[in-house]
Design an enzyme around this catalytic site. Structure first.
Site, PDB file in Angstrom:
ATOM      1  N   ARG A 108       3.438   7.350   0.290  1.00  0.00           N
ATOM      2  CA  ARG A 108       2.437   8.310   0.779  1.00  0.00           C
ATOM      3  C   ARG A 108       2.944   9.739   0.614  1.00  0.00           C
ATOM      4  NH1 ARG A 108       0.755   6.921   6.193  1.00  0.00           N
ATOM      5  NH2 ARG A 108      -1.086   6.008   5.224  1.00  0.00           N
ATOM      6  N   LYS A 124       1.010  -0.693   3.871  1.00  0.00           N
ATOM      7  CA  LYS A 124       0.450  -1.798   4.660  1.00  0.00           C
ATOM      8  C   LYS A 124      -1.074  -1.881   4.479  1.00  0.00           C
ATOM      9  CE  LYS A 124       2.344  -0.201   8.452  1.00  0.00           C
ATOM     10  NZ  LYS A 124       3.073   0.943   7.831  1.00  0.00           N
ATOM     11  N   THR A 125      -1.756  -0.735   4.600  1.00  0.00           N
ATOM     12  CA  THR A 125      -3.215  -0.730   4.428  1.00  0.00           C
ATOM     13  C   THR A 125      -3.574  -1.140   3.005  1.00  0.00           C
ATOM     14  OG1 THR A 125      -3.273   1.104   5.977  1.00  0.00           O
ATOM     15  CG2 THR A 125      -5.274   0.720   4.691  1.00  0.00           C
ATOM     16  N   ASP A 131      -5.122  -2.345  12.066  1.00  0.00           N
ATOM     17  CA  ASP A 131      -4.001  -1.423  11.924  1.00  0.00           C
ATOM     18  C   ASP A 131      -3.433  -1.162  13.308  1.00  0.00           C
ATOM     19  OD1 ASP A 131      -2.266   0.175  10.578  1.00  0.00           O
ATOM     20  OD2 ASP A 131      -3.667   1.821  10.225  1.00  0.00           O
ATOM     21  N   THR A 184       3.820  -0.487  12.918  1.00  0.00           N
ATOM     22  CA  THR A 184       5.031   0.289  12.664  1.00  0.00           C
ATOM     23  C   THR A 184       6.103  -0.127  13.668  1.00  0.00           C
ATOM     24  OG1 THR A 184       4.041   1.972  14.060  1.00  0.00           O
ATOM     25  CG2 THR A 184       3.921   2.327  11.695  1.00  0.00           C
TER      26      THR A 184
HETATM   27  P1  ADP Z   1       0.492   2.387   5.440  1.00  0.00           P
HETATM   28  O1  ADP Z   1      -0.758   1.615   5.741  1.00  0.00           O
HETATM   29  O2  ADP Z   1       1.729   1.536   5.425  1.00  0.00           O
HETATM   30  O3  ADP Z   1       0.667   3.597   6.313  1.00  0.00           O
HETATM   31  P2  ADP Z   1      -0.843   2.985   2.926  1.00  0.00           P
HETATM   32  O4  ADP Z   1      -1.152   1.619   2.436  1.00  0.00           O
HETATM   33  O5  ADP Z   1      -1.976   3.759   3.521  1.00  0.00           O
HETATM   34  O6  ADP Z   1       0.394   2.951   3.931  1.00  0.00           O
HETATM   35  O7  ADP Z   1      -0.220   3.790   1.678  1.00  0.00           O
HETATM   36  C1  ADP Z   1      -0.157   5.193   1.643  1.00  0.00           C
HETATM   37  C2  ADP Z   1      -0.377   5.713   0.235  1.00  0.00           C
HETATM   38  O8  ADP Z   1       0.727   5.317  -0.575  1.00  0.00           O
HETATM   39  C3  ADP Z   1      -1.630   5.180  -0.451  1.00  0.00           C
HETATM   40  O9  ADP Z   1      -2.265   6.230  -1.130  1.00  0.00           O
HETATM   41  C4  ADP Z   1      -1.136   4.181  -1.444  1.00  0.00           C
HETATM   42  O10 ADP Z   1      -1.869   4.289  -2.621  1.00  0.00           O
HETATM   43  C5  ADP Z   1       0.279   4.608  -1.741  1.00  0.00           C
HETATM   44  N1  ADP Z   1       1.127   3.417  -1.889  1.00  0.00           N
HETATM   45  C6  ADP Z   1       1.714   2.723  -0.883  1.00  0.00           C
HETATM   46  N2  ADP Z   1       2.448   1.706  -1.376  1.00  0.00           N
HETATM   47  C7  ADP Z   1       2.320   1.744  -2.718  1.00  0.00           C
HETATM   48  C8  ADP Z   1       2.862   0.954  -3.782  1.00  0.00           C
HETATM   49  N3  ADP Z   1       3.679  -0.072  -3.549  1.00  0.00           N
HETATM   50  N4  ADP Z   1       2.509   1.267  -5.049  1.00  0.00           N
HETATM   51  C9  ADP Z   1       1.699   2.329  -5.290  1.00  0.00           C
HETATM   52  N5  ADP Z   1       1.172   3.127  -4.335  1.00  0.00           N
HETATM   53  C10 ADP Z   1       1.472   2.843  -3.063  1.00  0.00           C
END
Ligand code: ADP
Length: 349
Positions: free
Chosen positions: A229, A76-77, A121, A170
């Site tokens: 992640r 998401k981030t 977030d 979430t």
């Molecule tokens: P969230 O905000 O949903 O908790 P993040 O965007 O922080 O998740 O992602 C967590 C990690 O996973 C980051 O280091 C990101 O680079 C990696 N990641 C997440 N989705 C992908 C994707 N589709 N392709 C490559 N790396 C991803």
């Protein structure tokens, strides 16, 4: 001018030492895809987003507000950052818990520049007054700045330049309908398939300059709970093992050995997942048991159990949710090597 707030990460920092948050965050940042085409998997969300962005670019206007929903660690981030990058806009980052008062949000909003992307977030954790201020800002591009106190206070409307809110949650079910309605588009992120995680791992290994054997990639992917992640985190642990105890290459033997050290089992369950299942089976005879009781038993916050462990356990068919509480499914007993109680012991017994 208000400082952009830091994102607070509530996902449990499993597999890392306490205090290693900054290192962990920096390691994650280094692996984030920067453009939509580099973002692996989530085909539907990617296609929908790319339409929203192309249309906005074509009109030369800020796109509709975007809500991204899904369990932690699915991107998401990363997508929020990609949205800003694809629009050539700057990104301001904050989070529901970082905004204590509506005034904090008013300060952030009133300092936004035209076309900026504001990432919020954990938007479901915004306090109610901040939420109400946000509805108006999202719909009318206006904040009412309250001047003075008590009966003499008055609200002065302040026009805001067009901007785009990207909210991440979430728990989309917890978002009040009026807030949800302000988003022109909601992207639901789903757990990743193993082959998609393998692609994430191959890309990350290249960036980390780790020699990753295809069978090791497959092994790590299958134990990453459908979550990039976690895949990236496990890759770094395998790299450590390979460097300290192995040949330096992340091969299948290194992957298996490292995953054993970090207590990730062959289905990808980690300590928290197993603790939840054990509590359910051993302490509560398979349930049903309420979420908060279960969380107290494993020494975690209910939100962590609900957003981090539960979606995966339910998806794996190990845990069930019923109106009366959480229950262990037959596969849970089997996975823990326990005998399921006969008739009457569980809903499924
Ligand atoms: P969230 O905000 O949903 O908790 P993040 O965007 O922080 O998740 O992602 C967590 C990690 O996973 C980051 O280091 C990101 O680079 C990696 N990641 C997440 N989705 C992908 C994707 N589709 N392709 C490559 N790396 C991803």
């Amino acid at each position: 001018m208000a400082e952009p707030q830091d994102t607070e990460d509530v996902t449990s920092e499993r597999l890392v030492e306490p205090g290693a948050d900054d290192l962990e965050r920096a390691a994650e940042a280094a692996l984030r895809p920067r453009r939509l085409e580099e973002f692996v998997g989530q085909r539907t969300v990617r296609e929908q987003l790319s339409l929203v962005l192309d249309a906005a670019r074509g009109r030369g206007r800020a796109p509709d507000h975007v809500l991204l929903a899904g369990p932690p660690g699915l991107g998401k981030t990363t997508l929020a950052m990609i949205i800003a990058a694809e629009l050539g806009a700057s990104l301001r980052v904050t989070s529901g818990p970082a905004i204590q008062h509506a005034g904090d949000l008013a300060a952030v909003l009133s300092s936004l520049e035209e076309g900026e992307v504001l990432f919020i977030d954990e938007i479901h954790r915004l306090a109610r007054p901040a939420e109400e201020l946000l509805y108006v800002a999202m719909e009318d591009f206006r904040v009412d700045v309250v001047v003075g106190k008590g009966p003499g206070a008055s609200a002065i409307p302040l026009a805001l330049p067009p901007f785009t809110v990207v909210g991440a949650t979430t728990r989309s079910g917890l978002l009040p309908a009026p807030l949800r309605d302000r988003f022109g588009f909601t992207g639901h992120l789903d757990f990743y398939a193993d082959d998609e995680l393998e692609r994430v791992l191959v890309r990350s290994a290249r960036l980390l300059e780790v020699e990753l054997a295809p069978r090791a990639a497959a092994e790590i992917a299958s134990r990453s709970r459908g979550t990039p992640r976690i895949a990236n985190r496990l890759l770094r642990r395998v790299r450590d093992w390979a460097q300290v105890r192995g040949t330096g290459a992340a091969d299948l033997a290194a992957a298996r050995a490292a995953l054993e050290v970090y207590e990730v089992d062959e289905r990808g369950l980690d300590r928290l997942d197993r603790a939840v299942l054990r509590a359910l089976c051993e302490r509560f005879g398979g349930g049903p048991v309420g979420l908060s009781t279960l969380a107290v038993t494993v020494g975690e916050e209910p939100e962590t159990v609900e957003t981090v462990a539960e979606p995966f356990l339910v998806r794996e068919g190990l845990m069930g949710r019923t109106p009366r509480g959480r229950v262990a499914m037959p596969a849970a007993w089997e996975h823990l090597g326990l005998q399921a109680p006969q008739a009457g012991g569980t809903l499924f017994g």
